[in-house]
Every structure is written in structure tokens, then in C-alpha cells.
Design a protein around this motif. Structure first.
Motif, short mmCIF file in Angstrom:
data_model
loop_
_atom_site.label_atom_id
_atom_site.label_comp_id
_atom_site.label_asym_id
_atom_site.label_seq_id
_atom_site.Cartn_x
_atom_site.Cartn_y
_atom_site.Cartn_z
N GLY A 79 0.80 -1.21 0.00
CA GLY A 79 0.00 0.00 0.00
C GLY A 79 0.83 1.27 0.00
O GLY A 79 0.33 2.34 -0.28
N GLN A 80 2.12 1.14 0.33
CA GLN A 80 3.01 2.29 0.35
C GLN A 80 4.09 2.19 -0.72
O GLN A 80 4.47 3.18 -1.31
CB GLN A 80 3.66 2.46 1.72
N ASN A 81 4.60 0.98 -0.91
CA ASN A 81 5.67 0.75 -1.89
C ASN A 81 5.16 -0.09 -3.05
O ASN A 81 4.32 -0.96 -2.86
CB ASN A 81 6.84 -0.01 -1.24
N PRO A 82 5.72 0.13 -4.24
CA PRO A 82 5.41 -0.78 -5.34
C PRO A 82 5.96 -2.17 -5.01
O PRO A 82 6.98 -2.30 -4.36
CB PRO A 82 6.14 -0.19 -6.54
N ILE A 83 5.27 -3.20 -5.45
CA ILE A 83 5.78 -4.56 -5.29
C ILE A 83 6.87 -4.73 -6.35
O ILE A 83 6.61 -4.60 -7.54
CB ILE A 83 4.66 -5.60 -5.48
N HIS A 136 -4.39 -4.83 7.66
CA HIS A 136 -3.31 -3.96 8.15
C HIS A 136 -2.85 -2.95 7.10
O HIS A 136 -1.94 -2.16 7.37
CB HIS A 136 -2.11 -4.82 8.58
N ILE A 137 -3.46 -2.95 5.93
CA ILE A 137 -3.05 -2.03 4.87
C ILE A 137 -3.79 -0.71 5.03
O ILE A 137 -5.02 -0.68 5.05
CB ILE A 137 -3.33 -2.63 3.47
N GLY A 138 -3.04 0.37 5.15
CA GLY A 138 -3.61 1.70 5.28
C GLY A 138 -4.20 1.96 6.65
O GLY A 138 -3.97 1.22 7.60
N ARG A 139 -4.94 3.07 6.74
CA ARG A 139 -5.58 3.47 7.99
C ARG A 139 -7.09 3.43 7.82
O ARG A 139 -7.60 3.69 6.73
CB ARG A 139 -5.17 4.89 8.36
N GLN A 140 -7.76 3.16 8.90
CA GLN A 140 -9.22 3.08 8.85
C GLN A 140 -9.80 4.40 8.33
O GLN A 140 -9.42 5.48 8.79
CB GLN A 140 -9.77 2.78 10.24
N GLY A 141 -10.69 4.30 7.36
CA GLY A 141 -11.33 5.47 6.80
C GLY A 141 -10.58 6.11 5.64
O GLY A 141 -11.10 7.00 4.99
N TRP A 145 -5.04 1.38 0.39
CA TRP A 145 -5.81 0.18 0.07
C TRP A 145 -5.88 -0.03 -1.43
O TRP A 145 -5.59 -1.11 -1.94
CB TRP A 145 -7.19 0.32 0.69
N PHE A 146 -6.27 1.01 -2.18
CA PHE A 146 -6.40 0.88 -3.63
C PHE A 146 -5.04 0.78 -4.31
O PHE A 146 -4.90 0.08 -5.32
CB PHE A 146 -7.24 2.02 -4.21
N GLN A 147 -4.02 1.42 -3.76
CA GLN A 147 -2.67 1.29 -4.34
C GLN A 147 -2.22 -0.16 -4.25
O GLN A 147 -1.64 -0.70 -5.19
CB GLN A 147 -1.69 2.22 -3.60
N PHE A 148 -2.50 -0.81 -3.11
CA PHE A 148 -2.14 -2.23 -2.96
C PHE A 148 -2.83 -3.08 -4.02
O PHE A 148 -2.19 -3.90 -4.67
CB PHE A 148 -2.51 -2.73 -1.56
N TRP A 149 -4.14 -2.90 -4.21
CA TRP A 149 -4.88 -3.73 -5.17
C TRP A 149 -4.41 -3.48 -6.59
O TRP A 149 -4.34 -4.42 -7.40
CB TRP A 149 -6.39 -3.50 -5.04
N GLU A 150 -4.06 -2.25 -6.93
CA GLU A 150 -3.52 -1.96 -8.27
C GLU A 150 -2.20 -2.68 -8.48
O GLU A 150 -1.96 -3.26 -9.55
CB GLU A 150 -3.34 -0.46 -8.45
N GLU A 151 -1.34 -2.68 -7.47
CA GLU A 151 -0.05 -3.38 -7.57
C GLU A 151 -0.24 -4.89 -7.68
O GLU A 151 0.42 -5.55 -8.47
CB GLU A 151 0.83 -3.06 -6.35
#
Length: 82
Positions: A40-44, A62-67, A72-78
Motif C-alpha cells: 500500500g506504500q511501496n510498489p511490489i 493492516h493495509i492503510g488506515r481506517q477510513g 488500500w487501492f494502491q495495494f490492489w492496483e499493484e
């Protein structure tokens, strides 16, 4: 050979699986994963379309912060990319 990405591998290690190349990923370098990455923060750091299957157990919450949805979306895109 199938390539499996084990996200948030922790100290579990690799379970030998026939005809499967398992790549471990965790943000904690002390657990000695193949790839150190904060989801969610770094590219895979893998090429496009290089993984057949990804496994994550007790990791996604554990990805990102609540709200907040950016990480979250950066992780799914990666994940989709690899």
C-alpha cells in the motif's frame, strides 16, 4: 512452474510445494522474506504479470488506515499488475 506470492509471510517460512516457486514478502526484514515491501506504500518489486497466485492470511486488514482508501487501492492496483 506456478509462481506464488505469499504476502505478509511473517516467520512461517516456505512450505515446499511441488511445481511451485514461492516468493515471500513482508515489511519486516527481520523475518527474512524474499522481498521487503510495505504493501500500500511501496510498489511490489516484481515485473508485470509475473505471479500466478497470491496468498495473504491476516494481512489485508493492516493495509492503510481506517477510513482512508489511498493505500488500500494502491495495494490492489499493484497486486493486479503483478
Amino acid at each position: 512452474m506456478m509462481r506464488l506470492l505469499h504476502l505478509g509471510c511473517g516467520r512461517k517460512g516456505k512450505i515446499p510445494t511441488p511445481d511451485t516457486d514461492i516468493i515471500t514478502l513482508d515489511r519486516d526484514s527481520s523475518v527474512r522474506p524474499d522481498i521487503v515491501c510495505c504493501l500500500g506504500q511501496n510498489p511490489i518489486p516484481l515485473p508485470d504479470d509475473s505471479i500466478d497466485t497470491a496468498v495473504a492470511v491476516h494481512v489485508l486488514e493492516h493495509i492503510g488506515r481506517q477510513g482512508e482508501t489511498t493505500e488500500w487501492f494502491q495495494f490492489w492496483e499493484e497486486l493486479y499488475r503483478v
